[in-house]
Motif scaffolding. Structure first.
Motif, PDB file in Angstrom:
ATOM      1  N   MET A   1       0.863  -1.175   0.000  1.00  0.00           N
ATOM      2  CA  MET A   1       0.000   0.000   0.000  1.00  0.00           C
ATOM      3  C   MET A   1       0.897   1.220   0.000  1.00  0.00           C
ATOM      4  O   MET A   1       1.837   1.311   0.781  1.00  0.00           O
ATOM      5  CB  MET A   1      -0.884  -0.018   1.241  1.00  0.00           C
ATOM      6  CG  MET A   1      -1.838   1.119   1.317  1.00  0.00           C
ATOM      7  SD  MET A   1      -2.902   0.885   2.753  1.00  0.00           S
ATOM      8  CE  MET A   1      -4.123   2.084   2.416  1.00  0.00           C
ATOM      9  N   GLY A   2       0.629   2.120  -0.908  1.00  0.00           N
ATOM     10  CA  GLY A   2       1.459   3.301  -0.985  1.00  0.00           C
ATOM     11  C   GLY A   2       0.898   4.332  -1.939  1.00  0.00           C
ATOM     12  O   GLY A   2      -0.277   4.271  -2.318  1.00  0.00           O
ATOM     13  N   TYR A   3       1.767   5.251  -2.325  1.00  0.00           N
ATOM     14  CA  TYR A   3       1.378   6.373  -3.168  1.00  0.00           C
ATOM     15  C   TYR A   3       2.090   6.304  -4.509  1.00  0.00           C
ATOM     16  O   TYR A   3       3.229   5.841  -4.615  1.00  0.00           O
ATOM     17  CB  TYR A   3       1.709   7.688  -2.456  1.00  0.00           C
ATOM     18  CG  TYR A   3       0.916   7.864  -1.194  1.00  0.00           C
ATOM     19  CD1 TYR A   3      -0.380   8.359  -1.240  1.00  0.00           C
ATOM     20  CD2 TYR A   3       1.444   7.498   0.036  1.00  0.00           C
ATOM     21  CE1 TYR A   3      -1.130   8.494  -0.090  1.00  0.00           C
ATOM     22  CE2 TYR A   3       0.700   7.636   1.198  1.00  0.00           C
ATOM     23  CZ  TYR A   3      -0.588   8.137   1.128  1.00  0.00           C
ATOM     24  OH  TYR A   3      -1.326   8.261   2.264  1.00  0.00           O
ATOM     25  N   TYR A   4       1.420   6.788  -5.532  1.00  0.00           N
ATOM     26  CA  TYR A   4       1.916   6.666  -6.891  1.00  0.00           C
ATOM     27  C   TYR A   4       3.206   7.439  -7.129  1.00  0.00           C
ATOM     28  O   TYR A   4       4.054   6.996  -7.909  1.00  0.00           O
ATOM     29  CB  TYR A   4       0.840   7.088  -7.890  1.00  0.00           C
ATOM     30  CG  TYR A   4       1.299   6.913  -9.319  1.00  0.00           C
ATOM     31  CD1 TYR A   4       1.496   5.638  -9.838  1.00  0.00           C
ATOM     32  CD2 TYR A   4       1.573   8.005 -10.122  1.00  0.00           C
ATOM     33  CE1 TYR A   4       1.942   5.450 -11.128  1.00  0.00           C
ATOM     34  CE2 TYR A   4       2.020   7.833 -11.421  1.00  0.00           C
ATOM     35  CZ  TYR A   4       2.203   6.555 -11.918  1.00  0.00           C
ATOM     36  OH  TYR A   4       2.654   6.380 -13.190  1.00  0.00           O
ATOM     37  N   ASN A   5       3.408   8.570  -6.487  1.00  0.00           N
ATOM     38  CA  ASN A   5       4.600   9.369  -6.743  1.00  0.00           C
ATOM     39  C   ASN A   5       5.878   8.562  -6.522  1.00  0.00           C
ATOM     40  O   ASN A   5       6.823   8.656  -7.307  1.00  0.00           O
ATOM     41  CB  ASN A   5       4.618  10.637  -5.884  1.00  0.00           C
ATOM     42  CG  ASN A   5       5.765  11.543  -6.269  1.00  0.00           C
ATOM     43  OD1 ASN A   5       5.948  11.870  -7.441  1.00  0.00           O
ATOM     44  ND2 ASN A   5       6.573  11.919  -5.304  1.00  0.00           N
ATOM     45  N   MET A   6       5.898   7.737  -5.496  1.00  0.00           N
ATOM     46  CA  MET A   6       7.057   6.896  -5.228  1.00  0.00           C
ATOM     47  C   MET A   6       7.288   5.912  -6.383  1.00  0.00           C
ATOM     48  O   MET A   6       8.414   5.715  -6.832  1.00  0.00           O
ATOM     49  CB  MET A   6       6.854   6.128  -3.922  1.00  0.00           C
ATOM     50  CG  MET A   6       7.971   5.168  -3.596  1.00  0.00           C
ATOM     51  SD  MET A   6       7.502   3.889  -2.417  1.00  0.00           S
ATOM     52  CE  MET A   6       6.353   2.919  -3.358  1.00  0.00           C
ATOM     53  N   ILE A   7       6.213   5.324  -6.856  1.00  0.00           N
ATOM     54  CA  ILE A   7       6.296   4.373  -7.973  1.00  0.00           C
ATOM     55  C   ILE A   7       6.755   5.095  -9.233  1.00  0.00           C
ATOM     56  O   ILE A   7       7.634   4.620  -9.958  1.00  0.00           O
ATOM     57  CB  ILE A   7       4.919   3.703  -8.197  1.00  0.00           C
ATOM     58  CG1 ILE A   7       4.532   2.886  -6.963  1.00  0.00           C
ATOM     59  CG2 ILE A   7       4.924   2.843  -9.464  1.00  0.00           C
ATOM     60  CD1 ILE A   7       3.079   2.455  -6.934  1.00  0.00           C
TER      61      ILE A   7
ATOM     62  N   GLN B   1       8.460   7.945  -9.515  1.00  0.00           N
ATOM     63  CA  GLN B   1       9.857   8.374  -9.410  1.00  0.00           C
ATOM     64  C   GLN B   1      10.830   7.210  -9.583  1.00  0.00           C
ATOM     65  O   GLN B   1      11.881   7.350 -10.186  1.00  0.00           O
ATOM     66  CB  GLN B   1      10.119   9.063  -8.060  1.00  0.00           C
ATOM     67  CG  GLN B   1       9.395  10.383  -7.879  1.00  0.00           C
ATOM     68  CD  GLN B   1       9.803  11.434  -8.902  1.00  0.00           C
ATOM     69  OE1 GLN B   1      10.956  11.534  -9.280  1.00  0.00           O
ATOM     70  NE2 GLN B   1       8.840  12.210  -9.365  1.00  0.00           N
ATOM     71  N   TYR B   2      10.464   6.073  -9.059  1.00  0.00           N
ATOM     72  CA  TYR B   2      11.317   4.883  -9.144  1.00  0.00           C
ATOM     73  C   TYR B   2      11.271   4.281 -10.552  1.00  0.00           C
ATOM     74  O   TYR B   2      12.255   3.712 -11.024  1.00  0.00           O
ATOM     75  CB  TYR B   2      10.845   3.865  -8.106  1.00  0.00           C
ATOM     76  CG  TYR B   2      11.755   2.687  -7.910  1.00  0.00           C
ATOM     77  CD1 TYR B   2      12.993   2.826  -7.276  1.00  0.00           C
ATOM     78  CD2 TYR B   2      11.381   1.418  -8.337  1.00  0.00           C
ATOM     79  CE1 TYR B   2      13.827   1.735  -7.080  1.00  0.00           C
ATOM     80  CE2 TYR B   2      12.210   0.331  -8.136  1.00  0.00           C
ATOM     81  CZ  TYR B   2      13.435   0.493  -7.512  1.00  0.00           C
ATOM     82  OH  TYR B   2      14.255  -0.591  -7.314  1.00  0.00           O
ATOM     83  N   GLY B   3      10.107   4.419 -11.190  1.00  0.00           N
ATOM     84  CA  GLY B   3       9.865   3.836 -12.515  1.00  0.00           C
ATOM     85  C   GLY B   3       8.898   2.674 -12.381  1.00  0.00           C
ATOM     86  O   GLY B   3       9.184   1.715 -11.638  1.00  0.00           O
TER      87      GLY B   3
END
Length: 167
Positions: free
Chosen positions: A1-7, A9-11
């Motif tokens: 569970m998390g937020y899209y910005n992290m995904i 930024q990571y790719g």
């Protein structure tokens, strides 16, 4: 569970490859709603990672049908308008009424209920496909650490109590 910005930024592809390698089988991305999540959800599906859609009491019936149609095998019903860990502001009966509407549309989908699930409310909601009790567990971990107790033992006890209330 998390937020899209992290995904983002990571790719996306790199993230999903890492998820697959780590044994992740499902994702909840709370700030990537339908229909904006369609491309990412399709990428998840290609990696055999379930993208869990979120539904709330304010989701219109028309939108509900579309989200359920596009969902993978699991849906997360947010039972009330609150932050996670908030006190239940809706009766379990009303939650189950809304849940039943979702299940009628998505008979072949697993639907879990989250938000407001506590030791006091869990037995009234046990007919659901699943119940999310993350905040209860997090609070128990914090309490255990504060009291210099073993969190594994205390979390095991609370999980056993919760399990016994739904069996």
């Amino acid at each position: 569970m998390g937020y899209y910005n992290m995904i983002y930024q990571y790719g996306e592809n790199k993230f999903l490859n890492q998820c697959k390698k780590s044994g992740v089988n499902g994702l909840i991305v709370v700030d990537l709603p339908w229909p904006e999540n369609k491309n990412f959800a399709n990428k998840c599906k290609k990696k055999s990672i379930s993208f869990v859609q979120l539904l709330s009491p304010t989701t219109s019936k028309e939108r509900l049908k579309k989200i359920i149609k596009d969902s993978h095998e699991m849906i997360y019903y947010i039972s009330m308008l609150s932050t996670t860990g908030g006190k239940l502001k809706v009766s379990p009966k009303q939650i189950l009424t809304n849940y039943d509407k979702i299940k009628k549309i998505g008979r072949n989908k697993n639907c879990v209920i989250g938000f407001g699930i506590t030791e006091k409310t869990i037995s009234k909601l046990k007919t659901a496909d699943g119940l999310v009790v993350g905040s209860v567990i997090c609070k128990e971990i914090s309490k255990s650490l504060k009291n210099r107790q073993n969190p594994v033992i205390n979390v095991s006890k609370i999980v056993t109590r919760l399990k016994n209330k739904i069996l």
